[in-house]
Motif scaffolding. Structure first.
Motif, PDB file in Angstrom:
ATOM      1  N   LEU A 111      45.716  45.917   2.088  1.00  0.00           N
ATOM      2  CA  LEU A 111      45.695  44.762   1.202  1.00  0.00           C
ATOM      3  C   LEU A 111      45.790  43.460   1.992  1.00  0.00           C
ATOM      4  CD1 LEU A 111      45.846  43.531  -1.650  1.00  0.00           C
ATOM      5  CD2 LEU A 111      48.313  43.931  -1.603  1.00  0.00           C
ATOM      6  N   ILE A 112      46.670  43.429   2.974  1.00  0.00           N
ATOM      7  CA  ILE A 112      46.843  42.233   3.811  1.00  0.00           C
ATOM      8  C   ILE A 112      45.567  41.946   4.608  1.00  0.00           C
ATOM      9  CG2 ILE A 112      48.114  41.276   5.774  1.00  0.00           C
ATOM     10  CD1 ILE A 112      50.558  42.861   4.750  1.00  0.00           C
ATOM     11  N   ILE A 113      44.945  43.005   5.121  1.00  0.00           N
ATOM     12  CA  ILE A 113      43.713  42.837   5.904  1.00  0.00           C
ATOM     13  C   ILE A 113      42.611  42.243   5.043  1.00  0.00           C
ATOM     14  CG2 ILE A 113      41.849  44.071   7.074  1.00  0.00           C
ATOM     15  CD1 ILE A 113      43.945  46.000   8.135  1.00  0.00           C
ATOM     16  N   PHE A 114      42.467  42.733   3.804  1.00  0.00           N
ATOM     17  CA  PHE A 114      41.450  42.194   2.907  1.00  0.00           C
ATOM     18  C   PHE A 114      41.583  40.677   2.784  1.00  0.00           C
ATOM     19  CE2 PHE A 114      41.033  46.318   0.207  1.00  0.00           C
ATOM     20  CZ  PHE A 114      40.196  46.859   1.164  1.00  0.00           C
ATOM     21  N   CYS A 115      42.789  40.229   2.477  1.00  0.00           N
ATOM     22  CA  CYS A 115      43.040  38.806   2.257  1.00  0.00           C
ATOM     23  C   CYS A 115      42.851  38.008   3.546  1.00  0.00           C
ATOM     24  CB  CYS A 115      44.449  38.599   1.715  1.00  0.00           C
ATOM     25  SG  CYS A 115      44.748  39.393   0.122  1.00  0.00           S
ATOM     26  N   TRP A 116      43.438  38.513   4.637  1.00  0.00           N
ATOM     27  CA  TRP A 116      43.382  37.819   5.928  1.00  0.00           C
ATOM     28  C   TRP A 116      41.958  37.630   6.404  1.00  0.00           C
ATOM     29  CZ3 TRP A 116      42.510  40.628  10.804  1.00  0.00           C
ATOM     30  CH2 TRP A 116      42.586  39.809  11.923  1.00  0.00           C
ATOM     31  N   TYR A 117      41.173  38.706   6.394  1.00  0.00           N
ATOM     32  CA  TYR A 117      39.839  38.627   6.968  1.00  0.00           C
ATOM     33  C   TYR A 117      38.926  37.727   6.158  1.00  0.00           C
ATOM     34  CZ  TYR A 117      35.385  39.540   8.964  1.00  0.00           C
ATOM     35  OH  TYR A 117      34.173  39.342   9.558  1.00  0.00           O
ATOM     36  N   VAL A 118      38.861  37.959   4.858  1.00  0.00           N
ATOM     37  CA  VAL A 118      37.904  37.215   4.045  1.00  0.00           C
ATOM     38  C   VAL A 118      38.220  35.720   4.041  1.00  0.00           C
ATOM     39  CG1 VAL A 118      36.967  36.914   1.728  1.00  0.00           C
ATOM     40  CG2 VAL A 118      37.383  39.202   2.613  1.00  0.00           C
TER      41      VAL A 118
END
Length: 378
Positions: A220-227
């Motif tokens: 979930l954190i990766i989704f937000c961070w990357y985009v």
């Protein structure tokens, strides 16, 4: 249906992953292909979801199996995404469908396994809760595939960085740094997945449960961070031409070796051109541009700089920029000129890259260098 903390985090991850994935599919800009490929990657990651699996296992057997084994497409799609970002001339081709072979094989294997067994056994099998050989094989197979693709991604990044340094003089390799960081994060994420599956086939149910929570939360954190990073700083993604060759390969493939005297003459002519015409003042200077200016071809110019002189084009050009900046900083008549004005004047396009290059070349910052020269004069 009763919801626990794992279900809640899974629902959030599913929603955000699908939302960003669809958003990237619909976003139109110069990175259109990269956006679509990464959108597909996000959707595959989002649908590889614990909560979604619960909903589908009982009533939608075929769809459940198809989505569950989408994990075999995640890293191949990510690999294609890295290629699309690194290389400006990347295009999807029919040969790229070969990356889907493991996905097809596993679906056929599982379809043959569940044919004819009772519904309860199907749910257990599709949920991955049985300890039979095929289920264990699939788990091992997917982790082998993940490791293989991560290694391939690091190889692509390493080559793209070398090509960039040998052919471009823009003082930034942020695209490499960013993708390298992302690949490290994804490697860590899949390390959690391996740990989770080790506990899955053991008696440590509590560890298995909390590892699943950690995995979904990290995703979930990766989704937000990357985009958010990609949308806010699109300049990170400066790609190179995949047709460009590394200087080491050009030398190995060159059947004709020039005489040392001729090579020295070429080097002197190039250095003279750099000091008198100052092409490095153009912040977007490339190997192709310089070759055209000196009436040469990119191949010979690349070999001359990257092999004969022994410096990356990136470093070769920046040294001339730094030398000119040093002369400006040493000039008392230009004391009122700010460091920011100087860096743009000599061909840099960011303060951080200028400071890094200046300190690498002189051992001090531009401001400290100017002060030390002023003290010497005084």
């Amino acid at each position: 249906m009763d919801y626990n903390i794992l279900d809640i985090i899974s629902i959030l991850s599913l929603f955000i992953g699908l939302f960003f994935g669809v958003f990237l599919f619909s976003k139109h800009n110069k990175n259109k292909l990269s956006n679509k490929i990464f959108g597909a990657f996000l959707i595959l990651c989002a649908t590889d979801n614990i909560f979604l699996s619960k909903l589908l296992h009982t009533n939608f057997e075929g769809l459940s199996r198809f989505i569950a084994f989408g994990v075999f497409l995640q890293l191949p799609v990510f690999y294609l995404y890295v290629l699309s970002v690194c290389y400006s001339d990347f295009k999807l081709k029919p040969k790229h469908l070969l990356h889907a072979i493991p996905f097809v094989i596993v679906n056929i294997l599982m379809a043959s396994t569940i044919f004819g067994i009772n519904p309860d056994s199907k749910v257990l099998l599709l949920s991955g809760l049985t300890n039979d050989f095929k289920n264990a094989f699939i788990h091992v197979f997917v982790h082998i595939q993940v490791v293989s693709y991560l290694v391939a991604v690091f190889v692509v990044l390493r080559r793209a960085k070398k090509i960039y340094l040998e052919n471009y003089a823009n003082a930034s390799i942020a695209f490499y740094t960013w993708l390298f960081q992302l690949t490290i994060v994804i490697s860590i994420l899949h390390s959690f997945a391996i740990l989770k599956n080790i506990y899955k086939f053991s008696d440590y149910d509590t560890f298995y449960y909390w590892t699943r929570i950690l995995l979904v939360l990290t995703e979930l954190i990766i989704f937000c961070w990357y985009v958010l990073k990609a949308l806010n700083t699109p300049e990170l993604f400066k790609s190179v031409d995949s047709k460009l060759k590394l200087a080491s390969n050009l030398v190995l493939n060159d059947a004709v070796t020039k005489e040392n005297k001729a090579v020295n003459t070429d080097v002197e002519a190039l250095q003279h051109y750099m000091t008198t015409k100052e092409p490095f003042l153009d912040s977007s200077l490339t190997m192709q541009d310089l070759a055209n200016q000196i009436n040469s071809n990119p191949r010979d110019t690349s070999v001359l700089i990257n092999h004969t002189i022994g410096k990356h084009f990136f470093d070769f050009v920046n040294e001339y920029r730094i030398e000119k900046a040093m002369r400006i900083l040493e000039n008392p008549a230009k004391n009122k000129q700010t460091v920011l004005e100087i860096l743009y004047e000599v061909g840099f396009n960011s303060k951080s890259s200028f400071n890094t290059a200046f300190k690498k070349h002189t051992g001090s910052t531009p401001t400290a260098y100017r002060k030390s020269n002023q003290n010497q004069v005084a």
